[in-house]
Design an enzyme around this catalytic site. Structure first.
Site, short mmCIF file in Angstrom:
data_model
loop_
_atom_site.label_atom_id
_atom_site.label_comp_id
_atom_site.label_asym_id
_atom_site.label_seq_id
_atom_site.Cartn_x
_atom_site.Cartn_y
_atom_site.Cartn_z
N TYR A 117 0.82 -1.21 0.00
CA TYR A 117 0.00 0.00 0.00
C TYR A 117 0.86 1.27 0.00
O TYR A 117 0.43 2.31 -0.48
CB TYR A 117 -0.90 0.03 1.24
N LYS A 162 3.27 -15.27 1.72
CA LYS A 162 3.43 -15.98 0.44
C LYS A 162 4.92 -16.23 0.23
O LYS A 162 5.51 -15.84 -0.78
CB LYS A 162 2.79 -15.13 -0.68
N ASP A 218 -2.87 -18.17 -0.13
CA ASP A 218 -3.88 -18.86 -0.95
C ASP A 218 -4.52 -19.99 -0.14
O ASP A 218 -5.74 -20.16 -0.14
CB ASP A 218 -3.29 -19.37 -2.28
N ASP A 220 -6.18 -7.16 4.05
CA ASP A 220 -7.34 -6.51 3.43
C ASP A 220 -8.24 -7.57 2.81
O ASP A 220 -9.45 -7.58 3.04
CB ASP A 220 -6.85 -5.53 2.35
N ASP A 260 -12.10 -9.28 4.49
CA ASP A 260 -13.41 -9.29 3.81
C ASP A 260 -13.94 -10.72 3.74
O ASP A 260 -15.13 -10.98 3.96
CB ASP A 260 -13.30 -8.74 2.37
C1 IPM Z 1 -10.25 -1.52 4.27
C2 IPM Z 1 -10.55 -0.84 2.96
C3 IPM Z 1 -9.43 0.11 2.60
C4 IPM Z 1 -8.16 -0.69 2.48
C5 IPM Z 1 -9.67 0.94 1.34
C6 IPM Z 1 -10.97 1.71 1.40
C7 IPM Z 1 -8.52 1.86 1.04
O1 IPM Z 1 -10.77 -1.80 1.97
O2 IPM Z 1 -10.10 -0.80 5.28
O3 IPM Z 1 -10.18 -2.75 4.30
O4 IPM Z 1 -7.88 -1.26 1.42
O5 IPM Z 1 -7.42 -0.77 3.46
MG MG Z 2 -10.80 -3.79 2.69
#
Ligand code: IPM
Ligand code: MG
Length: 357
Positions: free
Chosen positions: A142, A192, A224, A248, A252
Site C-alpha cells: 500500500y 506468500k 492462498d 485486506d 473481507d
Molecule cells: C479496508 C478498505 C481500505 C483498504 C480501502 C478503502 C482503502 O478496503 O479498510 O479494508 O484497502 O485498506
Molecule cells: Mg478492505
C-alpha cells in the site's frame, strides 16, 4: 467527571446514516455512565474533497491527533474514481492511517448466535468461529516505493513495491502476541513466502519474535491456502497475523463468514496516541440515503472505541449486549434478511439498539 474528545468522520455514502446512530448511542451511554463526551464532526473523504479539494484536510488530521479517539464511518464513491489518485477518498484514509501511525489493524470476527443462519456457509462450519485478523496497516504494498506508471513506451507499464523491514514486522507481531496472550495463545501468520522475498523476511521475523514467547503456538500458512481454509474450516483460526494487502483481502473473506460485512468492526492502533475505530465495510453508494444500511458494524466499532480507546468497558459491553438482544428478537436490516425475520430500516434498528441500552 471523565471528559473525552471524539472526532467523528462520517465520510461518504451510508456514512452519515450510520454515524447518526452511533452518536446517539454515545450520548445515551455518557448519561448512563456519567462521562462527558464531546463529539466533534470533521470533513473527511469525498465530502472533504468537495469542500476543500483534499480528502484528508490538515485541519481534520490536526483535530484527530488531538483527540482521545477517532470514530470513522466510511469513505468513497464511484464518482471519485476518475480523480488523480492522491485526491481520492481512499488516499485520504491511507493518509490518516499514516499520519496517526496506525500500524496495527485489529478485525475481530465473531459469530453472533442469532445470525448462524445468515451465513452462506453451513451452520456446523461456522458456529465456533471466534477469530481476530491482525493486519499491518501502514506499510507493505500500500505504501511501498517506488510505485507508478510508465506511459512513454509502446506498451504501458505500472508497478508497486511490496516492502517490509524487520522493525515493522516485529512491532505488528508483538501486537498479535499481546492479543493472543489474552486469548488461546495461538497465532497463524499468513504470507506468500514460497514466492516472495518480502514474505520470507516476514516469516523469518515472525518466527524470531515468537520464539521468545515459549507458551505461544505459532503456525504459518500461505495466503492462498489461508483463503481456502477460512472457507473450509474457519474455526481452526484464532489470531491471524498478516501484512497489509493480504489482511485486506482475508478480512473481507472472514467477514462474510458472519453473514454480512455489515457486522464487522475494526480498530486501528498505534503505540501511543488516538486510535481510529471504523467498520470494515465500505460506503455502499448503491444504498446511500435510502435508510437501508446496517448500522451494526459502526455500532460495534463504537463499542471497540469505548473499550480500547477510552477504557469505558461497561459502556462498551452495553452496546454488544443491546445488539445481541435486538438480533435475537428477530430484527434485521435487509442485508441479513433470511425471509423469516422482521426487516427494519437503518434508523429503526438504530432506535431498537438505543432502547436496549
Ligand atoms: C479496508 C478498505 C481500505 C483498504 C480501502 C478503502 C482503502 O478496503 O479498510 O479494508 O484497502 O485498506
Ligand atoms: Mg478492505
Amino acid at each position: 467527571m471523565k471528559k473525552y474528545k471524539v472526532v467523528l468522520l462520517s465520510g461518504d455514502g451510508i456514512g452519515p446514516e450510520i454515524s447518526e446512530i452511533s452518536s446517539e448511542i454515545l450520548k445515551k451511554l455518557s448519561h448512563k455512565y456519567s462521562f462527558d463526551i464531546e463529539i466533534k464532526e470533521e470533513y473527511f473523504g469525498g465530502i472533504a474533497y468537495e469542500k476543500y479539494k483534499d480528502p484528508a484536510p490538515k485541519a481534520t488530521l490536526d483535530q484527530c491527533k488531538s483527540s482521545d479517539a477517532v470514530l470513522l464511518a466510511c469513505v468513497g464513491d464511484l464518482k471519485y474514481d476518475s480523480l488523480p489518485r492522491e485526491l481520492r477518498p481512499e488516499s485520504g484514509l491511507l493518509k490518516l492511517r499514516s499520519a496517526l501511525n496506525l500500524f496495527a489493524n485489529i478485525r475481530p470476527v465473531k459469530i453472533r448466535k442469532s445470525l448462524l443462519d445468515a451465513s452462506s456457509l453451513k451452520k456446523e462450519i461456522i458456529e465456533d468461529v471466534d477469530l481476530v485478523v491482525v493486519r499491518e496497516l501502514i506499510s507493505g504494498i500500500y505504501f511501498g516505493q517506488p510505485r507508478g506508471q510508465i506511459t512513454n513506451t509502446k506498451v504501458k507499464k505500472a508497478f508497486n513495491t511490496m516492502v517490509y523491514d524487520t522493525k515493522e514486522i516485529e512491532r505488528i507481531t508483538e501486537v498479535a502476541i499481546k492479543i493472543a496472550n489474552q486469548r488461546s495463545k495461538k497465532i497463524c501468520s499468513v504470507d506468500k513466502s514460497n514466492v516472495l522475498e518480502v514474505s520470507q523476511l516476514w516469516r523469518d521475523t515472525v518466527l524470531d519474535v515468537a520464539s521468545k514467547n515459549k507458551d505461544l503456538s505459532l503456525s504459518n500458512m500461505y495466503v492462498d491456502n489461508a483463503a481456502m481454509q477460512l472457507v473450509k474450516d474457519p474455526s481452526q483460526f484464532d489470531v491471524i497475523l498478516t501484512s497489509n494487502l493480504f489482511g485486506d483481502i482475508l478480512s473481507d473473506l472472514a467477514a462474510m463468514i458472519t453473514g454480512s460485512i455489515g457486522m464487522l468492526p475494526s480498530a486501528s492502533l498505534s503505540n501511543s496516541g488516538p486510535g481510529v475505530f471504523e467498520p470494515v465495510h465500505g460506503s455502499a453508494p448503491d444504498i446511500a440515503g435510502k435508510n437501508l444500511a446496517n448500522p451494526i458494524a459502526m455500532a460495534l466499532s463504537t463499542s471497540m472505541m469505548l473499550k480500547i480507546g477510552l477504557n469505558e468497558e461497561k459502556a462498551a459491553d452495553d452496546i454488544e449486549i443491546a445488539i445481541d438482544n435486538v438480533l435475537s428478537k428477530g430484527y434485521r436490516t435487509s442485508d441479513l434478511d433470511n425471509g423469516d425475520c422482521n426487516v427494519l430500516s437503518c434508523s429503526e434498528i438504530g432506535e431498537k439498539i438505543i432502547q436496549e441500552i
